[in-house]
Design a protein around this motif. Structure first.
Motif, PDB file in Angstrom:
ATOM      1  N   VAL A  79       0.788  -1.048  -0.107  1.00 38.38           N
ATOM      2  CA  VAL A  79      -0.107  -0.097   0.032  1.00 38.38           C
ATOM      3  C   VAL A  79       0.962   1.218  -0.001  1.00 38.38           C
ATOM      4  N   GLY A  80       2.342   1.182  -0.013  1.00 40.32           N
ATOM      5  CA  GLY A  80       3.255   2.403  -0.084  1.00 40.32           C
ATOM      6  C   GLY A  80       4.512   1.907  -0.594  1.00 40.32           C
ATOM      7  N   VAL A  81       5.371   2.796  -1.220  1.00 33.63           N
ATOM      8  CA  VAL A  81       6.419   2.353  -1.504  1.00 33.63           C
ATOM      9  C   VAL A  81       7.505   3.579  -1.582  1.00 33.63           C
ATOM     10  N   LEU A  82       8.616   3.446  -1.206  1.00 31.76           N
ATOM     11  CA  LEU A  82       9.361   4.778  -1.325  1.00 31.76           C
ATOM     12  C   LEU A  82      10.759   4.004  -2.125  1.00 31.76           C
ATOM     13  N   ALA A  83      10.995   4.312  -3.171  1.00 30.38           N
ATOM     14  CA  ALA A  83      11.969   3.498  -3.865  1.00 30.38           C
ATOM     15  C   ALA A  83      13.251   4.746  -4.072  1.00 30.38           C
ATOM     16  N   GLY A  84      14.393   4.242  -3.828  1.00 31.61           N
ATOM     17  CA  GLY A  84      15.624   5.071  -4.029  1.00 31.61           C
ATOM     18  C   GLY A  84      16.966   4.079  -4.272  1.00 31.61           C
ATOM     19  N   GLN A  85      17.883   4.836  -4.303  1.00 33.27           N
ATOM     20  CA  GLN A  85      19.187   4.175  -4.772  1.00 33.27           C
ATOM     21  C   GLN A  85      20.538   5.086  -4.246  1.00 33.27           C
ATOM     22  N   ILE A  86      21.468   4.661  -3.676  1.00 37.01           N
ATOM     23  CA  ILE A  86      22.695   5.308  -3.364  1.00 37.01           C
ATOM     24  C   ILE A  86      23.109   5.391  -4.373  1.00 37.01           C
TER      25      ILE A  86
END
Length: 223
Positions: A79-86
């Motif tokens: 129900v929620g997503v926070l996508a990121g990358q270093i």
């Protein structure tokens, strides 16, 4: 990594995004963009293309363990997503004009916004630093105003500290996400108004109407 909200809230579990989450997480992000973003209302981006792009971003972010999903325990649905990358600063500090020759219009906008950070005095003081770059934040429409996005952002900050990142770089393009990052203490270091942004013709499929002459904009924030 996991955390559960109190009993007065839906039973939400927060987990590090894994390969088995990629398909549904990418779909949630694509759906959030199509229905909520001003940019999506202006430029027609084929849904399949948007979906493929967001799923690939989720897939890219799996390896370094910097992305999160919120899952409803009752339904086992994301129900929620926070996508990121270093990012390693020295590897991403060169803004390439050819990057604007893209098939996804908002990517070109975000790349141009990110270039403001990589040319800023703060970055130039330490160009070899680690940066946690936020790809996308999305919450299912039926689970909003429950603090899920805020929790995801807070947990992302913990990850940044654990990974030794000097900066968190976010380019929120929707008003709700802009407000969230601002309230969370992120500093605005640049702003690109939609009405002023010129897309390369190769990036635009069909334009339903001109870019809105409103305060909606893509804001670059760091913390």
């Amino acid at each position: 990594m996991a955390a559960i909200l109190g009993t007065d809230q839906p039973d939400i579990v927060y987990l590090t995004l894994k390969e088995e989450h990629v398909s549904k997480a990418g779909k949630l992000l694509a759906d959030s963009f199509v229905h909520d973003e001003v940019l999506a209302q202006v430029v027609d981006i084929p849904y399949d293309e948007r979906l493929e792009y967001d799923q690939e971003n989720c897939r890219m972010s799996v390896d370094d363990g910097t992305s999160l999903v919120a899952i409803d325990n009752a339904t086992a649905e994301i129900v929620g997503v926070l996508a990121g990358q270093i990012l390693q600063g020295q590897d991403y500090s060169q803004f390439d004009q050819e990057d604007l020759e893209c098939s996804v219009p908002n990517t070109a906008l975000i790349l141009q916004a990110e270039s403001l950070f990589f040319t800023s005095p703060d970055f130039r003081k330490n160009p070899e630093c680690k940066i946690l770059n936020v790809f996308k934040l999305g919450v299912h429409k039926d689970y909003r105003r429950l603090g899920i996005a805020k929790k995801l952002v807070e947990m992302h900050e913990d990850i940044a500290r654990q990974k030794g990142c000097s900066w968190i770089l976010a380019t929120p393009s929707g008003q709700a996400s802009q407000n969230l990052y601002s309230k969370s203490g992120y500093l605005e270091i640049g702003e690109i108004f939609y009405r002023d942004f010129v897309f390369n013709v190769a990036c635009v499929r069909r334009s339903r109407r001109r870019m809105p002459d409103t305060e909606s904009s893509n804001i670059l924030m760091d913390k």
